[in-house]
Design a protein around this motif. Structure first.
Motif, short mmCIF file in Angstrom:
data_model
loop_
_atom_site.label_atom_id
_atom_site.label_comp_id
_atom_site.label_asym_id
_atom_site.label_seq_id
_atom_site.Cartn_x
_atom_site.Cartn_y
_atom_site.Cartn_z
N GLU A 133 -7.74 2.53 -3.16
CA GLU A 133 -8.10 2.01 -1.85
C GLU A 133 -9.60 2.16 -1.55
OE1 GLU A 133 -5.92 3.87 1.34
OE2 GLU A 133 -5.48 1.90 2.13
N HIS A 134 -10.28 3.11 -2.17
CA HIS A 134 -11.69 3.33 -1.89
C HIS A 134 -12.62 2.35 -2.62
CE1 HIS A 134 -11.38 5.44 -5.73
NE2 HIS A 134 -12.68 5.21 -5.85
N LYS B 34 -9.85 -1.12 1.54
CA LYS B 34 -9.05 -0.75 2.71
C LYS B 34 -9.37 -1.67 3.89
CE LYS B 34 -8.31 3.25 5.69
NZ LYS B 34 -8.67 4.65 5.93
N SER C 180 -3.19 0.51 -3.83
CA SER C 180 -2.65 -0.80 -3.49
C SER C 180 -2.17 -1.46 -4.76
CB SER C 180 -3.74 -1.67 -2.85
OG SER C 180 -4.13 -1.11 -1.63
N LYS D 119 0.84 -1.18 0.00
CA LYS D 119 0.00 0.00 0.00
C LYS D 119 0.88 1.24 0.00
CE LYS D 119 -3.18 0.00 3.06
NZ LYS D 119 -3.97 -0.15 4.25
#
Length: 192
Positions: free
Chosen positions: A117-118, A160, A26, A21
């Motif tokens: 990540e979202h 996440k 990522s 990350k």
């Protein structure tokens, strides 16, 4: 891909998976050719598929390895378009970290996908990353180990949160492996 490999991938049978990350992104590396779910700039749904990408052996040999970037190093991306136009883009340090991770994985022969990540994942998609069954992912959601929300009637967990649970599960797995190794040693040495 053979039917046997497809069946293994569908069950989450990844051989190797590494996650790094960096600043909201990522980089997920895997040896299998199983497609990873996600979409650029929008929440991941089952219909959006981003394929893992990899380099051929010939391409890997033709590209020199990028030395580890140090403090104060600067990374620029040089683009040469089909029409001959050239452009150089200076990358900020945060982007340089991601590019460095991406290139090192590709050059080592791994297949990678870059996902924000979202992004949101279904239980099936989360099970692939976690290496556990879909029903167990749903159970983890129901008992509160994996936060989720409903989109219509469908559960979605953020990448996440899935990565945080994966880190927790990896620590637990390593502890269990250490206990098993200790038990084997006791049995071998003392017959216990």
């Amino acid at each position: 891909m053979t039917q046997r490999k497809e069946a293994g991938a569908a069950r989450g049978g990844f051989r190797r998976q590494r996650i790094r990350k960096s600043h909201g992104l990522s980089v997920i590396a895997d040896e299998s050719a199983y497609p990873y779910i996600g979409g650029q700039g929008e929440h991941a749904m089952a219909s959006q598929v981003v394929q893992f990408a990899g380099l051929s052996d010939r391409d890997r040999k033709a590209v020199p390895h990028l030395p580890k970037l140090g403090e104060g190093d600067h990374l620029e991306l040089h683009v040469r378009r089909r029409d001959g136009e050239e452009q150089t883009i200076s990358l900020p340090p945060a982007a340089a970290d991601v590019v460095e991770a991406l290139l090192s994985r590709l050059l080592s022969g791994e297949r990678v996908a870059v996902i924000a990540e979202h992004e949101e994942l279904s239980p099936t998609e989360a099970s692939i990353i976690l290496g556990i069954s879909r029903p167990l992912v749903v159970h983890r959601m129901e008992i509160g180990d994996l936060p989720f929300r409903y989109v219509g009637k469908h559960r979605r967990a953020s990448l996440k949160d899935v990565l945080a649970l994966k880190a927790q599960l990896d620590v637990q797995r390593k502890a269990m492996e250490a206990l098993a190794a200790d038990a084997e040693d006791l049995h071998r040495e003392y017959g216990i």
